[in-house]
Design a protein around this motif. Sequence first.
Motif, short mmCIF file in Angstrom:
data_model
loop_
_atom_site.label_atom_id
_atom_site.label_comp_id
_atom_site.label_asym_id
_atom_site.label_seq_id
_atom_site.Cartn_x
_atom_site.Cartn_y
_atom_site.Cartn_z
N ASN A 201 0.85 -1.20 0.00
CA ASN A 201 0.00 0.00 0.00
C ASN A 201 0.89 1.25 0.00
N PRO A 202 0.96 1.97 -1.11
CA PRO A 202 1.83 3.15 -1.16
C PRO A 202 1.43 4.23 -0.18
N HIS A 203 0.15 4.27 0.21
CA HIS A 203 -0.29 5.27 1.17
C HIS A 203 0.38 5.06 2.53
N VAL A 204 0.74 3.82 2.83
CA VAL A 204 1.44 3.54 4.08
C VAL A 204 2.80 4.23 4.07
N TYR A 205 3.49 4.17 2.93
CA TYR A 205 4.80 4.82 2.82
C TYR A 205 4.66 6.34 2.90
N LEU A 206 3.63 6.85 2.23
CA LEU A 206 3.43 8.30 2.24
C LEU A 206 3.11 8.80 3.65
N ASP A 207 2.30 8.02 4.38
CA ASP A 207 1.90 8.44 5.73
C ASP A 207 3.04 8.31 6.73
N THR A 208 3.62 7.11 6.79
CA THR A 208 4.60 6.83 7.85
C THR A 208 6.00 7.31 7.50
N VAL A 209 6.43 7.07 6.26
CA VAL A 209 7.81 7.39 5.90
C VAL A 209 7.96 8.84 5.47
N VAL A 210 7.11 9.29 4.56
CA VAL A 210 7.26 10.64 4.02
C VAL A 210 6.64 11.70 4.93
N LEU A 211 5.33 11.56 5.19
CA LEU A 211 4.63 12.60 5.95
C LEU A 211 5.10 12.65 7.41
N LEU A 212 5.08 11.52 8.08
CA LEU A 212 5.53 11.50 9.47
C LEU A 212 7.02 11.82 9.57
N GLY A 213 7.78 11.31 8.59
CA GLY A 213 9.21 11.61 8.58
C GLY A 213 9.48 13.09 8.42
N SER A 214 8.72 13.74 7.56
CA SER A 214 8.88 15.19 7.37
C SER A 214 8.51 15.95 8.63
N PHE A 215 7.45 15.51 9.29
CA PHE A 215 7.02 16.14 10.53
C PHE A 215 8.08 15.95 11.62
N ALA A 216 8.68 14.76 11.66
CA ALA A 216 9.71 14.49 12.66
C ALA A 216 10.95 15.36 12.46
N CYS A 217 11.21 15.72 11.22
CA CYS A 217 12.39 16.54 10.92
C CYS A 217 12.27 17.95 11.49
N THR A 218 11.08 18.35 11.88
CA THR A 218 10.91 19.67 12.49
C THR A 218 11.35 19.65 13.95
N TYR A 219 11.63 18.47 14.48
CA TYR A 219 12.10 18.32 15.86
C TYR A 219 13.59 18.02 15.85
N ALA A 220 14.30 18.57 16.82
CA ALA A 220 15.72 18.27 16.96
C ALA A 220 15.89 16.89 17.57
N SER A 221 17.01 16.26 17.25
CA SER A 221 17.31 14.97 17.87
C SER A 221 17.76 15.21 19.32
N PRO A 222 17.32 14.41 20.30
CA PRO A 222 16.59 13.14 20.15
C PRO A 222 15.08 13.27 20.25
N ASP A 223 14.55 14.51 20.29
CA ASP A 223 13.10 14.67 20.43
C ASP A 223 12.34 14.02 19.28
N ARG A 224 12.94 14.00 18.08
CA ARG A 224 12.26 13.40 16.94
C ARG A 224 12.01 11.92 17.17
N TRP A 225 12.92 11.28 17.92
CA TRP A 225 12.74 9.85 18.20
C TRP A 225 11.68 9.63 19.25
N PHE A 226 11.51 10.60 20.15
CA PHE A 226 10.38 10.51 21.09
C PHE A 226 9.06 10.68 20.33
N LEU A 227 9.08 11.55 19.33
CA LEU A 227 7.89 11.71 18.48
C LEU A 227 7.60 10.40 17.75
#
Length: 207
Positions: A127-153
């Motif tokens: 399901n490509p939507h799974v990649y878009l949601d978890t890898v791309v969208l969530l990944g992009s959102f996580a990048c707005t947080y500094a490490s290690p906070d992004r891993w808590f997210l």
Amino acid sequence: MSVSSAVVATASGLGFGLSLIVAIGAQNAFVLRQGISGRHVLAVVAVCAVSDIVLIAAGVGGFGAVVQAAPVVLVVARYAGAAFLIGYAALAARRAFGSAALSAESGRATAALGATVVTALALTWLNPHVYLDTVVLLGSFACTYASPDRWFLGAGAMLASVLWFTALGFGARLLGPLFARPRAWRVLDAVIAAVLLGLGLGLLCTG
């Protein structure tokens, strides 16, 4: 890093993860049906939750940039996923409109463990939507947080997946009395067929 920032990041990941996963889709429909039938529920919940954990970790780790740089990955997943969804929709429609009598017992007569696990894996990873949601969208959102906070997210989003699939899979058994009637199984499979067919055709029409 402070405790408060870690808590905020985890809560944000939990809320963001739930907003992405709590929707009618192929994966959720399959987990729901398995939960109602009471067959291989733990295996299905584990496959879906662990798959999400892996994909979320990839997104938080920056793999989203790789996916965006190689869109062929999503193209292959789109066509393979569409074929699988339409095929599974046809099976659900056959169960819904077939001549065989349905009951709670026949509803439990689902595929063997191996076939059930393979189906859960296919409904997730094709399901490509799974990649878009978890890898791309969530990944992009996580990048707005500094490490290690992004891993808590990311941990919050992973927790959201575990909680959701566990609640959906094991909570579905509460609907057991309703599905003691053959008509209820027909309606459920008809809805699943319609959802999966719509998703499959949607994948073919996008891109």
